[in-house]
Design an enzyme around this catalytic site. Sequence first.
Site, PDB file in Angstrom:
ATOM      1  N   GLU A  70     -10.644   6.793   4.601  1.00 61.64           N
ATOM      2  CA  GLU A  70      -9.393   6.163   5.436  1.00 61.64           C
ATOM      3  C   GLU A  70      -9.652   6.797   6.877  1.00 61.64           C
ATOM      4  OE1 GLU A  70      -5.900   5.306   3.633  1.00 61.64           O
ATOM      5  OE2 GLU A  70      -6.438   5.977   1.634  1.00 61.64           O
ATOM      6  N   ASP A  89       0.828  -1.243  -0.083  1.00 62.65           N
ATOM      7  CA  ASP A  89      -0.209   0.116   0.088  1.00 62.65           C
ATOM      8  C   ASP A  89       0.817   1.202   0.042  1.00 62.65           C
ATOM      9  OD1 ASP A  89      -2.150   1.751   0.040  1.00 62.65           O
ATOM     10  OD2 ASP A  89      -3.002   0.610   1.514  1.00 62.65           O
TER      11      ASP A  89
HETATM   12  C1  BGC Z   1      -5.265   3.308   0.530  1.00 63.74           C
HETATM   13  C2  BGC Z   1      -5.510   2.328  -0.835  1.00 63.74           C
HETATM   14  C3  BGC Z   1      -5.179   2.842  -2.027  1.00 63.74           C
HETATM   15  C4  BGC Z   1      -4.022   3.501  -2.286  1.00 63.74           C
HETATM   16  C5  BGC Z   1      -3.765   4.022  -3.448  1.00 63.74           C
HETATM   17  C6  BGC Z   1      -4.058   4.039   0.059  1.00 63.74           C
HETATM   18  O1  BGC Z   1      -3.898   4.958   0.915  1.00 63.74           O
HETATM   19  O2  BGC Z   1      -4.934   2.474   1.653  1.00 63.74           O
HETATM   20  O3  BGC Z   1      -6.510   1.530  -0.554  1.00 63.74           O
HETATM   21  O4  BGC Z   1      -5.481   1.831  -2.867  1.00 63.74           O
HETATM   22  O5  BGC Z   1      -3.791   4.603  -1.064  1.00 63.74           O
HETATM   23  O6  BGC Z   1      -4.490   5.533  -3.655  1.00 63.74           O
HETATM   24  C1  BGC Z   2      -3.481   9.949  -1.665  1.00 61.39           C
HETATM   25  C2  BGC Z   2      -4.353   8.758  -1.519  1.00 61.39           C
HETATM   26  C3  BGC Z   2      -3.729   8.102  -0.577  1.00 61.39           C
HETATM   27  C4  BGC Z   2      -3.384   8.959   0.749  1.00 61.39           C
HETATM   28  C5  BGC Z   2      -2.555   7.939   1.493  1.00 61.39           C
HETATM   29  C6  BGC Z   2      -3.415  10.673  -0.565  1.00 61.39           C
HETATM   30  O1  BGC Z   2      -2.590  12.023  -0.807  1.00 61.39           O
HETATM   31  O2  BGC Z   2      -4.232  10.743  -2.668  1.00 61.39           O
HETATM   32  O3  BGC Z   2      -4.494   7.926  -2.730  1.00 61.39           O
HETATM   33  O4  BGC Z   2      -4.277   6.839  -0.099  1.00 61.39           O
HETATM   34  O5  BGC Z   2      -2.608   9.944   0.388  1.00 61.39           O
HETATM   35  O6  BGC Z   2      -2.201   8.755   2.885  1.00 61.39           O
END
Ligand code: BGC
Ligand code: BGC
Length: 658
Positions: free
Chosen positions: A532, A330
């Site tokens: 998230e 991830d």
């Molecule tokens: C998330 C994932 C996601 C990735 C890319 C991460 O923060 O946990 O689910 O696929 O970002 O955007």
């Molecule tokens: C991104 C997300 C990612 C996240 C992780 C964001 O800035 O756009 O895709 O999941 O950071 O912390």
Amino acid sequence: MNRRFFFATILVFCLLLSCREAAPTQTENTPIDTITDDATSTLAYQDASLSPAERADDLLSRMTLAEKIGQMTLVEKNSLGNGAIGEWGLGALLSGGGGYFQPNTAESWAKNIRAYQDEALSTRLGIPLLYGSDAVHGHGNLKGAVIFPHNIGLGATHDADLLERIGQVTAVETAVSGVNWNFAPVLAVPQDIRWGRTYEAYSENTAVVTKLATAYLRGLQGDDLASSETVLATPKHFVGDGGTAWGSSTTALFMDKQYVYQIDQGVTEVDEETLRTVHLSPYQAAIDAGARSIMVSFSSWGGMKMHAQRYLLTDVLKGEMGFTGFVVSDWAGIDQISDDYEAAVVTAVNAGIDMNMVPTDYNRFINILTKAVENGDVPQERIDDAVRRILTVKFEMGLFENPSPDDNFFEQVGSADHRALAREAVSKSVVLLKNDGHIVPLPKDAQRIFVAGKAADDIGIQSGGWTIEWQGAIGNISNGTTILEGIEQAVGAETAVTYNSFGKFDRITDDNGNLAIADYGIVVVGETPYAEGLGDQADLSLSEADLTVIERVRERSEKLVVLIVSGRPLIITEPLRDWDAALAVWLPGTEANGIADVLFGDVSFQGILPFTWPRTMSQLPFDFNNMPSRGCGAALFPFGYGLSTDSMETAVLCPPDQ
Ligand code: BGC
Ligand code: BGC
């Protein structure tokens, strides 16, 4: 340019120039400039009549260490330096949440990604890129794409055939824009709805998750990964992401610790048997259904970050479960293993991670992994295994034959057919929670309807997180139909529908000049977008502002219907007493006319709760195995609950805090 012509040109170019250097009898450490080649015909890896495994082996045998590590590197597109794809031989790129192109149209996505592909194809071996994005409820980053209900709503439909069709449509809208890899489905089985990712999951129930996620995965990948209408799926997050304990997270999103996660990315405190039965089993079904890439979870189990778990990633997933695709980290997940980045990289790659979603500082990752291989901390065989897995999937996807999408089907994005499917999904996802006096379905010829609430007329709120922006956004962020518009379209010409977000209808009077009373008040309340750990929430009560709007409309309506727009059950136990009807509509996405379809009786209710609905916050987390099924210690609404318009059931109402 026509795709075939384009590809033929590349092939001829390749044969004339670069491939002259590309068919050496090369040993591992041969410097690129000493490689010679006497091949005059197509190289084995370019021969589409050979199997993906044969082609991957051939290609691997031609690669330098630098080229191999490049394939293991997944970079966020906004972090790419000029010429970096060629310079570092990068294997994969992604758009993170909110990582759209300007202008944010399918044409511009396709054009930009095609340029990246061209850069990759012009490298010595011409290996095409994987391009990933989180199309978790439709192609959420793309303006104008159809946005389906978030998974919690799809869980309520319990309709696997619907999920497969949604997967197909999502694949088409995604592939047309040049994205060939979808970071979906989420296989989490959330055990605590305070988690900010609850809505990304289908259900608290493993069997429901398994059934719906595999159907969706089949839709995304179809029968043929090489078709221009399918994309590579990525079940995530392996494993136990839905089982973390409140308060166990150590993630603080910003350096100033402004946002501290509570449960997201935390610790899954269960024994191995529970981990396997509750959280792991959907992965076996996904592998059996054809999963070829799997994303690792930020969470921990058994005192160790999942990104460091050799036992679960290599012994269990790749060994026991027979997963032959590739494992991707991830977003900077490897960084969380240790403050010592070198130690973190060595641990993660040796544990079985094949590709690193770096996502920004790729030269640091590449340099460190190169050094670790050179000094023996990461065995060469581990690198070869990782790269063979990645290349095999690229061959299975037909990327070498067709690296860029057909450019003539942009009109499919957000098409009427696709929107009709989303509308169907919405109508099937709505759960009727309460219906006193059988007032629902509402008549289409009522004289007056008041509509209120912040979520009634807002595409952004009804779509939730992972829509245009990572966190989603309030307002008119994409095209679609709001809940209010759906209501207006459903009623007859004689019905006066008046909308005020705050429920203030002081200027609306009847024929005698008195304050008008609506036949029906419809108030749409709930959560505003989050994603998230920013959605980790200790208190799921309806806000004071929402309760005030409901109160205002209550006083001005004969009958009150409350629609809850949310990514999870909210605490409604007390206010519910005053409502005639209540509907959980989840995060419906862009086609909210599906709500009016059930509310006004054009379609019957079929939604049932994919999560147990708590009576009080103190019930959380549920002890599912020891919960009373009746009485005040029971949930407000049990898992699987949902009324039809002729049900006689009503909810058991209890005093608070019992
Ligand atoms: C998330 C994932 C996601 C990735 C890319 C991460 O923060 O946990 O689910 O696929 O970002 O955007
Ligand atoms: C991104 C997300 C990612 C996240 C992780 C964001 O800035 O756009 O895709 O999941 O950071 O912390």
